[in-house]
Enzyme design. Sequence first.
Site, PDB file in Angstrom:
ATOM      1  N   LYS A  81      -8.077 131.653  28.282  1.00 10.16           N
ATOM      2  CA  LYS A  81      -8.081 133.115  28.120  1.00 10.16           C
ATOM      3  C   LYS A  81      -8.741 133.774  29.330  1.00 10.16           C
ATOM      4  CE  LYS A  81      -9.472 136.522  24.575  1.00 10.16           C
ATOM      5  NZ  LYS A  81     -10.135 136.726  23.273  1.00 10.16           N
ATOM      6  N   SER A 156      -7.668 139.476  19.855  1.00 11.70           N
ATOM      7  CA  SER A 156      -7.451 139.717  21.270  1.00 11.70           C
ATOM      8  C   SER A 156      -6.884 138.506  22.011  1.00 11.70           C
ATOM      9  CB  SER A 156      -8.759 140.146  21.929  1.00 11.70           C
ATOM     10  OG  SER A 156      -9.699 139.087  21.905  1.00 11.70           O
ATOM     11  N   SER A 180     -10.594 137.290  16.698  1.00  9.53           N
ATOM     12  CA  SER A 180      -9.703 137.270  17.870  1.00  9.53           C
ATOM     13  C   SER A 180      -9.034 135.931  18.150  1.00  9.53           C
ATOM     14  CB  SER A 180     -10.461 137.710  19.118  1.00  9.53           C
ATOM     15  OG  SER A 180     -10.548 139.107  19.164  1.00  9.53           O
TER      16      SER A 180
END
Lengths: 485, 96
Positions: A81, A156, A180
């Site tokens: 990420k 997210s 997330s």
Amino acid sequence: MAEEIYQLSATEISSRLAAGKLTSRAVVEALISRYHQLNKKIGAFTSLDEKDVLAQADASDARRKAGKVLSPLDGIPVAIKENIAVKGQPLTCSSKMLANLISPYDAHVVEALKSAGAIIYGRLNMDEFAMGSSTENSAIQKTFNPWDLTRIPGGSSGGSAASLASGLVPLALGSDTGGSIRQPASHCGIVGMKPTYGLVSRFGLVAFASSLDQIGPMARTVADCELLLNVLASPDARDMTCFDSTQRNQLPVASEKSLRIGVPKGVLGKGVGAEVAAATQAAIDFYKSKGATIIEVDLPSSDLAVPTYYVVATAEASSNLARYDGVRYGHRSANAKTPIEMMTNSRSEGFGPEVKRRILLGTFVLSAGYADAYYVRALRARSKIRAEHLAALEKVDMILSPTVPTPAFKVGEKVSDPLQLYLEDIFTIPANLAGLPALSVPCGKSGHLPVGFHLVGAPLSESKLFAAAQLFESAHSFANQQPTL
Amino acid sequence: MAKGLDIDHLAKLARLNLTADEKVLYSNQLTQVLTYFETLAKADLPANSDVALVVTEKALRSDEPGVSLGSDAVTKIAPASYDGQISVPRVVDDES
């Protein structure tokens, strides 16, 4: 028909590498080709350094040839990420604020992956600074749900979940502050875990809300998710909240009794989609059929979780994001003559709308005259929520609920209504507030869209959660699922 | 508007410039969110918070210098630098 390389689980790739049936280079070449075919359509990756990943694959193959394999993950690609530091790679947090930042160091988890021989494979899109539940807040690009390209992948860690569901990579790292990892895992039909707070070092994770943030593993099977977590979880003196070796050894003792699963009173009621409720009920019935005891648990403060979370998280965010002042790194406004103008203009130009909204909210709940009414009360509510969860987990091994009340929504559907978007996290937030491990496991479909169920356990009970998830996965056909693209 | 929400004051505290449209938008949205937060004001809560139960902090380390990035790496990522140091707009006036 023989399985394509992109369809293989990490565990399968690992055993084929060990048996000499596959090389890491072949895996990486197949995934690069898949990337060229699909990434523009899905928008999962923000960058991929092909030369670098091929060099890492060759190095792994050379180690294997020399009999110096480092771990079961040696030669297996793991995508990262955008908010986790990899030395020499972009660390944008999908924000204009950090558009040009190249990380000068590795996060602890990246060091651990490199020591295990894993291939650090490309960067994944996310909501800006991990603030959002749809990945629509990225300043770089949109990411789409591989099961339906008109819908959001969740967030997210939307890039992480979408990359796995579309077969672009077998393993990925996400971060989870209020859901997330687990919410996008549910929306994309994959497995995602938020570990116990303190199990995985946050060193090198760009801070959003430090008392809630955890890095965690995401994969297409339960076994892969556990394999990845075992590499990530190790002591690290650079994160003072990371458990040391002694604390790690205080694992819950395996119970001789049969599995006891708690289901919160009324959890499949108001606000939960009919097909989500049915898929979750089917998971409960499955465990019952396997001899588990299903016990209704009372978590009376559940209604407080969302407001408590948004007070605590935005308060911490407003403080953490104060560091973006245009001085040491990140965007600096070209239109500033004084230091105050530099800070204010840089922040105003660099941050997107959701980040500004949360900074303003966090600033308000911490401001003089309001901190007692909001922030201090939220901390007290947080204590109560944790106490209720721990009390329930005395009676049961884990608590089961849906991961998200409804399946993935259409891109743009909730952009103008932040409160509706915040309610996506209603089932995932308590685990962050209470510091507990939690896992989302695919359990069915709502129409053509994946649905997951959610397990929360006592501190450091990750292996229990994985075992329960494995029991379910083995008896169903949701493992390693990918849509036709 | 939620009681006490002064968007100009908040923007100043947060070091953000907001356009007139943004002020209206954020005031309305924050009011909506703060109204939702009222469940917290009405809730029966314990007298104290014990968040330390969640966040287990270990003892502080000894106060000794550790390994750092070094000025080359640090100035390389800074928006502007001069002679191994980060440069910023003038902080002190000539006339003071």
